[in-house]
Scaffold this motif. Structure first.
Motif, PDB file in Angstrom:
ATOM      1  N   UNK A  13       0.825  -1.203   0.000  1.00  0.00           N
ATOM      2  CA  UNK A  13       0.000   0.000   0.000  1.00  0.00           C
ATOM      3  C   UNK A  13       0.862   1.256   0.000  1.00  0.00           C
ATOM      4  N   UNK A  14       1.923   1.255   0.803  1.00  0.00           N
ATOM      5  CA  UNK A  14       2.807   2.424   0.858  1.00  0.00           C
ATOM      6  C   UNK A  14       3.457   2.677  -0.487  1.00  0.00           C
ATOM      7  N   UNK A  15       3.961   1.638  -1.119  1.00  0.00           N
ATOM      8  CA  UNK A  15       4.661   1.813  -2.394  1.00  0.00           C
ATOM      9  C   UNK A  15       3.702   2.154  -3.523  1.00  0.00           C
ATOM     10  N   UNK A  16       2.437   1.762  -3.385  1.00  0.00           N
ATOM     11  CA  UNK A  16       1.474   2.060  -4.430  1.00  0.00           C
ATOM     12  C   UNK A  16       0.897   3.456  -4.345  1.00  0.00           C
ATOM     13  N   UNK A  17       1.050   4.105  -3.189  1.00  0.00           N
ATOM     14  CA  UNK A  17       0.530   5.468  -3.019  1.00  0.00           C
ATOM     15  C   UNK A  17       1.561   6.475  -3.497  1.00  0.00           C
ATOM     16  N   UNK A  18       1.105   7.510  -4.181  1.00  0.00           N
ATOM     17  CA  UNK A  18       2.021   8.568  -4.610  1.00  0.00           C
ATOM     18  C   UNK A  18       2.477   9.340  -3.397  1.00  0.00           C
ATOM     19  N   UNK A  19       3.758   9.485  -3.246  1.00  0.00           N
ATOM     20  CA  UNK A  19       4.302  10.125  -2.055  1.00  0.00           C
ATOM     21  C   UNK A  19       4.668  11.586  -2.355  1.00  0.00           C
ATOM     22  N   UNK A  20       5.451  12.164  -1.454  1.00  0.00           N
ATOM     23  CA  UNK A  20       5.936  13.544  -1.600  1.00  0.00           C
ATOM     24  C   UNK A  20       4.784  14.534  -1.770  1.00  0.00           C
ATOM     25  N   UNK A  21       3.677  14.296  -1.084  1.00  0.00           N
ATOM     26  CA  UNK A  21       2.552  15.224  -1.092  1.00  0.00           C
ATOM     27  C   UNK A  21       2.033  15.300   0.336  1.00  0.00           C
ATOM     28  N   UNK A  22       2.276  16.389   1.046  1.00  0.00           N
ATOM     29  CA  UNK A  22       1.886  16.460   2.455  1.00  0.00           C
ATOM     30  C   UNK A  22       0.392  16.347   2.678  1.00  0.00           C
ATOM     31  N   UNK A  23      -0.411  16.536   1.633  1.00  0.00           N
ATOM     32  CA  UNK A  23      -1.856  16.410   1.802  1.00  0.00           C
ATOM     33  C   UNK A  23      -2.284  14.957   1.877  1.00  0.00           C
ATOM     34  N   UNK A  24      -1.390  14.042   1.552  1.00  0.00           N
ATOM     35  CA  UNK A  24      -1.751  12.642   1.557  1.00  0.00           C
ATOM     36  C   UNK A  24      -2.856  12.355   0.562  1.00  0.00           C
ATOM     37  N   UNK A  25      -3.821  11.535   0.976  1.00  0.00           N
ATOM     38  CA  UNK A  25      -4.900  11.127   0.078  1.00  0.00           C
ATOM     39  C   UNK A  25      -5.876  12.254  -0.238  1.00  0.00           C
ATOM     40  N   UNK A  26      -5.757  13.383   0.432  1.00  0.00           N
ATOM     41  CA  UNK A  26      -6.615  14.525   0.086  1.00  0.00           C
ATOM     42  C   UNK A  26      -6.309  15.055  -1.315  1.00  0.00           C
ATOM     43  N   UNK A  27      -5.200  14.616  -1.901  1.00  0.00           N
ATOM     44  CA  UNK A  27      -4.900  15.022  -3.281  1.00  0.00           C
ATOM     45  C   UNK A  27      -5.964  14.512  -4.257  1.00  0.00           C
ATOM     46  N   UNK A  28      -6.670  13.430  -3.848  1.00  0.00           N
ATOM     47  CA  UNK A  28      -7.734  12.905  -4.706  1.00  0.00           C
ATOM     48  C   UNK A  28      -8.987  13.773  -4.669  1.00  0.00           C
ATOM     49  N   UNK A  29      -9.101  14.621  -3.652  1.00  0.00           N
ATOM     50  CA  UNK A  29     -10.289  15.460  -3.496  1.00  0.00           C
ATOM     51  C   UNK A  29     -10.045  16.790  -4.215  1.00  0.00           C
ATOM     52  N   UNK A  30     -10.261  16.791  -5.515  1.00  0.00           N
ATOM     53  CA  UNK A  30      -9.976  17.942  -6.360  1.00  0.00           C
ATOM     54  C   UNK A  30     -11.119  18.963  -6.287  1.00  0.00           C
ATOM     55  N   UNK A  31     -10.859  20.218  -6.696  1.00  0.00           N
ATOM     56  CA  UNK A  31     -11.942  21.205  -6.723  1.00  0.00           C
ATOM     57  C   UNK A  31     -13.133  20.752  -7.563  1.00  0.00           C
ATOM     58  N   UNK A  32     -12.853  20.053  -8.661  1.00  0.00           N
ATOM     59  CA  UNK A  32     -13.941  19.575  -9.519  1.00  0.00           C
ATOM     60  C   UNK A  32     -14.833  18.574  -8.774  1.00  0.00           C
ATOM     61  N   UNK A  33     -14.215  17.745  -7.935  1.00  0.00           N
ATOM     62  CA  UNK A  33     -14.993  16.772  -7.173  1.00  0.00           C
ATOM     63  C   UNK A  33     -15.773  17.436  -6.046  1.00  0.00           C
ATOM     64  N   UNK A  34     -15.258  18.524  -5.508  1.00  0.00           N
ATOM     65  CA  UNK A  34     -16.012  19.279  -4.504  1.00  0.00           C
ATOM     66  C   UNK A  34     -17.251  19.892  -5.146  1.00  0.00           C
ATOM     67  N   UNK A  35     -17.090  20.465  -6.322  1.00  0.00           N
ATOM     68  CA  UNK A  35     -18.226  21.050  -7.037  1.00  0.00           C
ATOM     69  C   UNK A  35     -19.269  19.979  -7.340  1.00  0.00           C
ATOM     70  N   UNK A  36     -18.815  18.816  -7.785  1.00  0.00           N
ATOM     71  CA  UNK A  36     -19.749  17.722  -8.088  1.00  0.00           C
ATOM     72  C   UNK A  36     -20.475  17.267  -6.840  1.00  0.00           C
ATOM     73  N   UNK A  37     -19.759  17.250  -5.691  1.00  0.00           N
ATOM     74  CA  UNK A  37     -20.395  16.847  -4.435  1.00  0.00           C
ATOM     75  C   UNK A  37     -21.478  17.842  -4.036  1.00  0.00           C
ATOM     76  N   UNK A  38     -21.207  19.129  -4.220  1.00  0.00           N
ATOM     77  CA  UNK A  38     -22.200  20.154  -3.883  1.00  0.00           C
ATOM     78  C   UNK A  38     -23.456  19.997  -4.728  1.00  0.00           C
ATOM     79  N   UNK A  39     -23.281  19.536  -5.952  1.00  0.00           N
ATOM     80  CA  UNK A  39     -24.426  19.360  -6.848  1.00  0.00           C
ATOM     81  C   UNK A  39     -25.305  18.184  -6.439  1.00  0.00           C
ATOM     82  N   UNK A  40     -24.824  17.345  -5.503  1.00  0.00           N
ATOM     83  CA  UNK A  40     -25.605  16.197  -5.041  1.00  0.00           C
ATOM     84  C   UNK A  40     -26.681  16.585  -4.030  1.00  0.00           C
ATOM     85  N   UNK A  41     -26.646  17.815  -3.526  1.00  0.00           N
ATOM     86  CA  UNK A  41     -27.638  18.249  -2.534  1.00  0.00           C
ATOM     87  C   UNK A  41     -29.014  18.326  -3.187  1.00  0.00           C
ATOM     88  N   UNK A  42     -29.971  17.644  -2.581  1.00  0.00           N
ATOM     89  CA  UNK A  42     -31.340  17.615  -3.114  1.00  0.00           C
ATOM     90  C   UNK A  42     -32.364  18.159  -2.118  1.00  0.00           C
TER      91      UNK A  42
END
Length: 302
Positions: A13-42
């Motif tokens: 798991x360690x070797x498969x994760x992209x390193x050298x990013x202090x945000x860790x897995x938060x790098x997957x949470x892009x601005x585009x995905x935040x916008x898409x999440x906001x659009x899920x509000x019904x």
């Protein structure tokens, strides 16, 4: 799981994760995905995912939070003019009865933090790297709740039981939802319902949680945050000589922020009523420089 098998999983798991990013897995949470999440509000309905702060001494709360009133003083409540009500709160952030977020500096393993940062950066004055400062702007994204007791047809998982990768994929299929990159994944084991109905117990000795193999699911789906209504780790540990294997794998190997001891007893029926198990979720940790974590009150917006 043997120690060798755990070490092999950790390395993969360690070797498969992209390193050298202090945000860790938060790098997957892009601005585009935040916008898409906001659009899920019904519905515009908000639901808290935090348990009330517990100030009572108990088997799972040997260091209860302290809530002390400072004012008004005697006689002020009936006095004319302006007066204030004041109070003070003190707590063990990582207590077993407190809804909290673990920063990436929380887990020290083999003398290092996540991404090879020296453990010596955690000092008596606070953490100089990977502290809760990384999420000072908050975490906002698509939340997904997987309800394992619902899947198994029980009110809760008994202490000592664990959630497998097959449980997670089966819950997805049963609930008609799929965990995607950048998601905040919440896994219900029913810990809070059991505590409410049967009373607190010594969770350091026995509790339900995830099996270490389930962390591979987080890596495959590129989950940014994992939250549980227990500690996320099972007790007793299924790995010899590693008391909190899920914490090591998620935080230390993958850089996934964890939230422990949340509660989903309002969220689960709200999702069922809405006919959907994903939602906009906001997490706002306290801005305490150098802190290893923070109490949190995550809010789901359906």
């Amino acid at each position: 799981m043997t120690g060798d098998a755990f070490r092999s999983l950790y390395t993969r798991l360690r070797d498969g994760a992209r390193r050298a990013d202090p945000r860790g897995a938060l790098r997957h949470l892009t601005p585009e995905r935040v916008v898409a999440a906001a659009a899920r509000v019904r519905l515009g309905r908000t639901v808290s995912l935090a348990a009330p702060v517990d100030t009572r001494l108990g088997p799972d709360n040997p260091e209860p939070a302290e809530h002390r009133m400072l004012a008004p003083a005697a006689g002020e409540t009936g006095a004319k003019g302006l007066h204030f009500a004041l109070d003070r709160i003190a707590m063990n952030v990582h207590g077993d009865a407190t809804s909290h977020l673990d920063a990436l500096c929380h887990v020290l393993y083999d003398g290092e933090l996540y991404d090879g940062v020296p453990a010596s950066t955690v000092t008596p004055e606070g953490a100089r790297a990977l502290s809760v400062d990384l999420v000072a702007e908050g975490i906002v994204g698509r939340g997904v709740l997987l309800d394992i007791p619902r899947l198994r047809g029980v009110p809760w998982l008994e202490p000592g039981d664990w959630v497998t990768p097959d449980d997670l994929t089966a819950a997805e299929a049963a609930q008609g939802v799929r965990v995607s990159p950048g998601d905040l994944l919440f896994v219900r084991v029913g810990h809070r319902r059991r505590r409410d109905e049967l009373g607190p117990w010594d969770v350091a000795r026995e509790r339900a949680g995830l099996h270490p193999d389930a962390v591979a699911f987080l890596a495959e789906r590129q989950v940014s945050v994992l939250g549980g209504d227990g500690n996320n780790d099972t007790a007793p540990s299924v790995v010899a000589d590693v008391a909190f294997p899920v914490h090591v794998l998620a935080i230390h190997a993958l850089g996934v922020h964890l939230m422990d001891y949340l509660q989903f007893e309002e969220l689960a029926p709200a999702c069922a009523d809405a006919g959907r198990w994903d939602f906009l979720c906001t997490v706002a940790p306290l801005r305490v420089p150098g802190a290893t974590g923070s109490p949190v009150n995550p809010i789901a917006v359906l």
